[in-house]
Motif scaffolding. Structure first.
Motif, short mmCIF file in Angstrom:
data_model
loop_
_atom_site.label_atom_id
_atom_site.label_comp_id
_atom_site.label_asym_id
_atom_site.label_seq_id
_atom_site.Cartn_x
_atom_site.Cartn_y
_atom_site.Cartn_z
N ASP A 84 62.78 25.41 43.23
CA ASP A 84 63.94 25.41 42.36
C ASP A 84 63.56 25.00 40.95
O ASP A 84 64.14 25.45 39.97
CB ASP A 84 65.00 24.43 42.89
N GLU A 85 62.63 24.06 40.83
CA GLU A 85 62.19 23.64 39.49
C GLU A 85 60.67 23.50 39.50
O GLU A 85 60.07 23.07 40.48
CB GLU A 85 62.86 22.34 39.08
N THR A 103 64.12 24.30 35.19
CA THR A 103 64.81 23.14 35.76
C THR A 103 65.80 23.49 36.86
O THR A 103 66.21 22.62 37.61
CB THR A 103 65.59 22.41 34.65
N GLU A 104 66.19 24.75 36.96
CA GLU A 104 67.30 25.05 37.84
C GLU A 104 67.25 26.50 38.25
O GLU A 104 66.98 27.37 37.42
CB GLU A 104 68.60 24.80 37.05
N TRP A 110 65.52 31.62 36.75
CA TRP A 110 65.49 30.16 36.60
C TRP A 110 65.88 29.80 35.17
O TRP A 110 65.52 30.53 34.24
CB TRP A 110 64.09 29.61 36.89
#
Lengths: 299, 527
Positions: A84-85, A103-104, A110
Motif C-alpha cells: 500500500d505504501e 503513501t496510499e 498510488w
C-alpha cells in the motif's frame, strides 16, 4: 616556490576561517586522504550500504524490490501489488533526486506525499528513468523499492510534511556534529536543505535541538506548522547515536555523514554519505575543522 | 611529499632554464612580444543577373614596405574568380557567362599597415633628368594636367624661386593643397585644374592637384587610393599622393596633412586613381566592407621563430602547410592556461561552473564571434534548448532519445542564429560554427539537473559563474602577448602544470566560503 606557497597561504585569511572546514580541505584531507578510493562506492550505492551495515545489525528499511535492467520492468504492476505504501529511489541519487514516496493505494494507482496519483505505467516509467541513469548523471543505475519508514509519533508532530532524518557526521567513528533535517511544503516532502528543508542543529551530547536555519535564515518555528523547532528532544537519542556508531564501525570509511530516521520501531539508517555537505556548520553555528582536529584529524 | 615538492620545483625551473637558453644562446627575439594591430577586412559584393554575362573586378591590396596584406580568400558563388596583375596593381575578377538572380561574392584578407615615416635629406636637389621608368609619372595623365598654365602659375606663386631642394618644394606644395583647397565630401572626381579653380575638392581632387604640382616641379608623382580602416561597416576611401624620392614612393596626404608618412590605419588598395570597382552595366552593384581590429603576435616574431632552433613552430610550420591555421595552434597552446584559470575560479574563488572545461571551450568559440555575440549565442542556446527540454519533460521520454532531441534543438538554434546573423549583417553571430554543440547539450541537461536537485537559483548561479569564467578565459585566449609567449616558449605549459599541482594540494578556504560561513568566521567564539 616558497614565496609562492606563502602567497597562496596568504589567501587563507581571515583568522577565523582557520576553524571552518571548506570544500577543498574536506575533499583532499578527509574524503580522499582518509578513505580508500575503492571504498567510496559503498556510500554512493544505497544497496551496498544496506547490505554491509545490515550485516552488522544496523536496522535499515526493508527492501521490497530492486530493478537493474530494462527487461525486469515487465511485471512492475504485479510486483508492487502487495504494497500500500512504499518508496522508490535510485540507488545512487544525490540531493534526494528521483525519490518518490507513495503513501496510499488508490483505485487507479498510488498517491504520493504531495497528493499526486501515479498509475502503474507512471511508476514503471519512473523506474525506467532511474535505471537509465536520468537522476544520477550516469549511464546506468538501479532502482530501489523499499519500505516507507513509519515515522515515530513525536517526530511526526515535529515533521508532519514528510520523514525527517538526523544527519550525524562521524569522524573515526566519533560523532562530531549532528542536525535534524525537517521537510517543508517548499521541499515537497524531502529533507534536503537544498530543496528547502529546515536544518535544525542538535547537541550531540543530549540530542536536544539548539537552533534552526531555513533557506539561510535562522528560524524558531516550523514555517508551515508553527511547531517550535528549538529545545525539542530527539526521541531515543542514545539509540540514534548507537545506530550511527555501529554504522560508522561497519564501513571502511573514516569520514561519513549518516542519515538516520526515527521509525515507530526505533532508529533506522537511511543512507550514508562520503561527502557530507558543509552547511551543517552554519546550522549548528559550530566550525567543523576545530572539532575534527580535536579528534586527531589532519591539521 | 618530497617527491611532490621536487616535481613542482622541477616543473617551475625547467621552463625557466629552457627559456633562458633560448633567449640568451639561441637569440630568441625577446623584444618582439609586444603584439601588433591587425585588421581583418571582409568585402561582400552583390550583383543582379538577368541571364547575361556579368563581370566585376576590384583592386586587391598587396604587401609593400609599409603594409602587410595576406590570407586572401575569395568566395566565388556561381562565378569564376581570377586574380591578375594590371600595371602596378593586382585585380581580382569575378566572371559568369550567364547569371540569374541576385548573387553575392566576396573577399577577405588581413592587413597590418604600419606607421612609417620617411626623412627627405634637406639638401636633396630636384634631378634635371629622371630615369626612363619614371617618365610616365612626370607627364600629364587623366585628370592631372601638368603643362596647364594655371598649374604652372600656381606653382610659381607658391614657390617663386626656381632653385630649391626637394623637401622645400614638397612642403610648399603640401601646405598649399592642404590649406588653400578646402576638403569637401563630393562624389564626383574633379581634375587638378578644376580643383584649383574651385578652391575645394574631395581627397581625389586634392591628390590630383598635388600630383600635378609635383610633376610640374619635375618630381615623379602618382595618386594612390586606399581605405582609412576603422572597426565596423562604415569605411572611408581616401586618396593620397606618392612622390618618388631617393628610391621610395613616399606618401603625402593633403587632406589630413600627413607629410612623408601615413598613420597605421591607412591601407593602400591600389596605385593610381582609377575606379576600384568595375562591373557590367545594369548589374545593380552593391558592396559592403566590414573591418575588425585585433591584436596579433608580431609577424617579425613568428618569422624569427621559424628560423630559430629548438622551437615548436617548426612543427606548426608543417601544420600550416597542411592548411591548419596558426590561430588554432596558438589557441590550443593557451587552452591549458585557460583550464588553470578555471581551476583558480573554482577552487580558490569558489565559483560554480558547468563542467571543468566548458568555459574554456566557450571562450575559444567566442574568439570567432567576439565576446558579446558569443555570450549572447551561448545564453540563447542554453535557454532555448532548456525550454525544449522542459517541454519534453511533459511527454515523459526516455533519457537518450530526449537528449538527442535537445541536441537537435541546440544545432537548430545555432543554425538559426547563423542565418539571422548573415541576414541582419551581424557577421560575428554567423561565425558560431565552433560552438561545442555536444557539450552545450550536456550543459542544458546539467542545468535542468541542478535546477531539480538544488533549485533554479542554484542553476542560475552556476550559469552566471560560468559566464564570469568565460570572460576570464576569453581574456587569456585572445591575449596576443600570451599567444606570442606560448608560441615561442611552449615549455611554459610545464609551469602551468606546476601551478595545477600547487592548486591540487591547496586546501584553504575558498573566497565564497568566507561569505558562506561569515557568521562562523567573524563571530569569533568557539562553543
Amino acid at each position: 616556490m616558497k614565496s609562492l606557497a606563502r602567497v597562496l597561504r596568504g589567501l587563507r585569511l581571515p583568522a577565523g576561517s582557520d576553524r571552518i572546514l571548506g570544500l577543498n580541505r574536506r575533499n583532499l584531507s578527509y574524503v580522499y586522504a582518509q578513505n580508500r578510493l575503492r571504498d567510496l562506492p559503498i556510500a554512493d550505492d544505497k544497496l551496498k550500504t544496506k547490505e554491509l551495515v545490515g550485516a552488522h545489525g544496523v536496522p535499515v528499511p526493508t527492501t521490497y524490490r530492486v530493478y537493474r535492467h530494462f527487461f525486469e520492468l515487465g511485471a512492475v504492476e504485479r510486483d508492487l501489488a502487495p504494497y500500500d505504501e512504499f518508496v522508490i529511489k535510485p540507488s545512487n541519487g544525490r540531493y534526494g533526486s528521483g525519490i518518490l514516496v507513495l503513501t496510499e493505494r488508490r483505485e487507479d494507482g498510488w498517491m504520493d506525499i504531495t497528493g499526486t496519483v501515479h498509475r502503474p505505467a507512471d511508476l514503471r516509467r519512473h523506474i525506467l528513468d532511474i535505471v537509465f541513469g536520468t537522476y544520477t548523471n550516469e549511464l546506468q543505475s538501479a532502482a530501489l523499492v523499499e519500505e516507507r519508514v513509519p515515522q515515530q509519533a513525536d517526530m511526526a508532530r515535529m515533521s508532519p510534511l514528510g520523514l525527517a532524518d538526523v544527519r550525524i557526521i562521524f569522524y573515526r567513528e566519533q560523532p562530531t556534529l549532528a542536525m535534524l533535517r525537517v521537510p517543508t511544503r517548499r521541499s515537497r516532502g524531502k529533507a534536503n536543505l537544498h530543496q528547502g528543508g529546515i536544518g535544525v542543529g542538535v547537541d550531540v551530547a543530549t540530542g536536544r535541538t539548539v537552533r534552526a536555519l531555513w533557506r539561510g535564515q535562522p528560524v524558531e518555528v516550523h514555517p508551515d506548522t508553527g511547531f517550535p523547532l528549538i529545545g525539542f528532544l530527539i526521541p531515543d537519542w542514545e539509540e540514534v547515536v548507537r545506530v550511527g556508531t555501529v554504522t560508522a564501525r561497519s564501513v571502511p570509511l573514516k569520514y561519513i555523514g549518516a542519515d538516520i530516521a526515527l521509525s515507530v520501531h526505533g532508529p533506522v539508517l537511511l543512507e550514508i554519505n562520503a561527502r557530507p555537505g558543509l552547511e551543517i556548520q552554519n546550522v549548528n553555528e559550530v566550525p567543523l575543522r576545530s572539532l575534527l582536529r580535536e579528534l586527531g584529524g589532519r591539521r | 611529499m618530497g617527491f611532490y615538492r621536487g616535481l613542482v620545483a622541477l616543473l617551475f625551473l625547467l621552463p625557466v632554464g629552457i627559456m633562458g637558453y633560448k633567449v640568451i644562446s639561441l637569440g630568441y627575439p625577446a623584444s618582439e612580444f609586444i603584439p601588433a594591430v591587425r585588421y581583418s577586412v571582409s568585402l561582400t559584393m552583390e550583383v543582379d543577373g538577368d541571364g547575361e554575362a556579368v563581370a566585376l573586378s576590384i583592386a586587391v591590396p598587396s604587401s609593400d614596405v609599409r603594409q602587410f596584406v595576406g590570407e586572401h580568400h575569395y568566395s566565388s558563388g556561381s562565378f569564376v574568380v581570377d586574380v591578375s596583375s594590371e600595371g602596378e596593381n593586382r585585380v581580382a575578377t569575378w566572371k559568369a557567362d550567364t547569371l540569374w538572380g541576385r548573387q553575392s561574392v566576396g573577399m577577405t584578407f588581413v592587413a597590418e599597415p604600419s606607421r612609417r615615416r620617411y626623412s627627405i635629406p634637406e639638401g636633396l636637389r630636384v634631378l634635371a633628368k629622371q630615369p626612363s621608368f619614371l617618365q610616365p609619372y612626370l607627364v600629364a595623365s587623366e585628370g592631372i594636367q601638368v603643362e596647364d598654365p594655371l598649374v604652372e602659375a600656381a606653382l610659381r606663386q607658391i614657390f617663386p624661386s626656381g632653385e630649391a631642394g626637394v623637401p622645400q618644394v614638397l612642403r610648399a606644395i603640401h601646405e598649399f593643397v592642404r590649406t588653400r583647397i578646402e576638403t569637401v565630401a563630393q562624389p564626383e572626381s574633379l581634375d587638378a585644374v578644376t580643383t584649383l579653380k574651385l578652391g575645394q575638392a574631395s581627397s581625389t581632387g586634392k591628390t590630383r592637384l598635388f600630383t600635378a604640382l609635383a610633376r610640374s616641379a619635375h618630381l615623379p608623382a602618382r595618386p594612390a587610393r586606399g581605405l582609412v580602416l576603422r572597426e565596423g561597416a562604415r569605411q572611408q576611401f581616401r586618396d593620397w599622393a606618392e612622390v618618388y624620392v631617393g628610391g621610395h614612393w613616399i606618401p603625402f596626404d593633403p587632406v589630413e596633412g600627413w607629410f612623408a608618412e601615413l598613420p597605421s590605419n591607412y591601407l593602400k588598395l591600389a596605385s593610381g586613381d582609377a575606379a576600384l570597382f568595375r562591373y557590367s552595366d545594369g548589374a545593380n552593384f552593391q558592396y559592403a566592407y566590414h573591418v575588425t581590429r585585433e591584436l596579433t603576435p608580431k609577424r617579425e616574431l613568428l618569422e624569427a621563430l621559424r628560423s630559430a632552433r629548438l622551437n615548436a613552430l617548426n612543427l606548426s610550420g608543417a601544420l600550416e602547410r597542411m592548411h591548419i591555421p596558426m590561430d588554432l595552434i596558438q589557441l590550443l597552446l593557451l587552452f591549458p592556461l585557460g583550464a588553470l584559470f578555471i581551476t583558480v575560479f573554482r577552487n580558490v574563488v569558489g565559483i560554480h561552473t558547468f563542467g571543468t572545461f566548458l568555459p574554456v571551450l566557450i571562450a575559444a568559440a567566442c574568439e570567432q564571434t567576439g565576446l558579446l555575440w558569443g555570450t549572447f549565442g551561448f545564453l540563447t542556446i542554453i535557454s532555448g534548448s532548456g525550454l525544449v527540454r522542459h517541454g519534453l519533460d511533459r511527454l515523459g521520454l526516455l533519457h537518450s532519445p530526449k537528449m538527442s532531441i535537445v541536441f537537435t534543438a541546440v544545432i537548430a538554434l545555432m543554425m538559426a542564429m547563423m542565418v539571422f546573423g548573415v541576414r541582419w549583417g551581424i557577421f560575428e553571430l554567423a561565425r558560431m560554427t565552433l560552438f561545442p554543440v555536444a557539450i552545450l547539450t550536456v550543459t542544458t541537461e546539467r542545468f535542468a539537473l541542478i535546477q531539480s536537485e538544488q533549485g533554479f537559483w542554484e542553476a542560475a548561479k552556476t550559469l552566471i559563474g560560468t559566464l564570469v569564467v568565460v570572460v576570464a578565459c576569453y581574456g587569456v585566449l585572445t591575449s596576443a602577448f600570451l599567444r606570442s609567449l606560448f608560441v615561442a616558449f611552449p615549455e611554459l605549459l610545464l609551469m602551468v602544470v606546476a601551478l595545477d599541482l600547487c592548486l591540487g594540494k591547496w586546501v584553504g578556504v575558498r573566497l565564497m566560503e568566507l561569505f558562506r560561513f561569515r557568521r562562523l568566521i567573524w563571530q569569533g567564539q568557539e562553543p
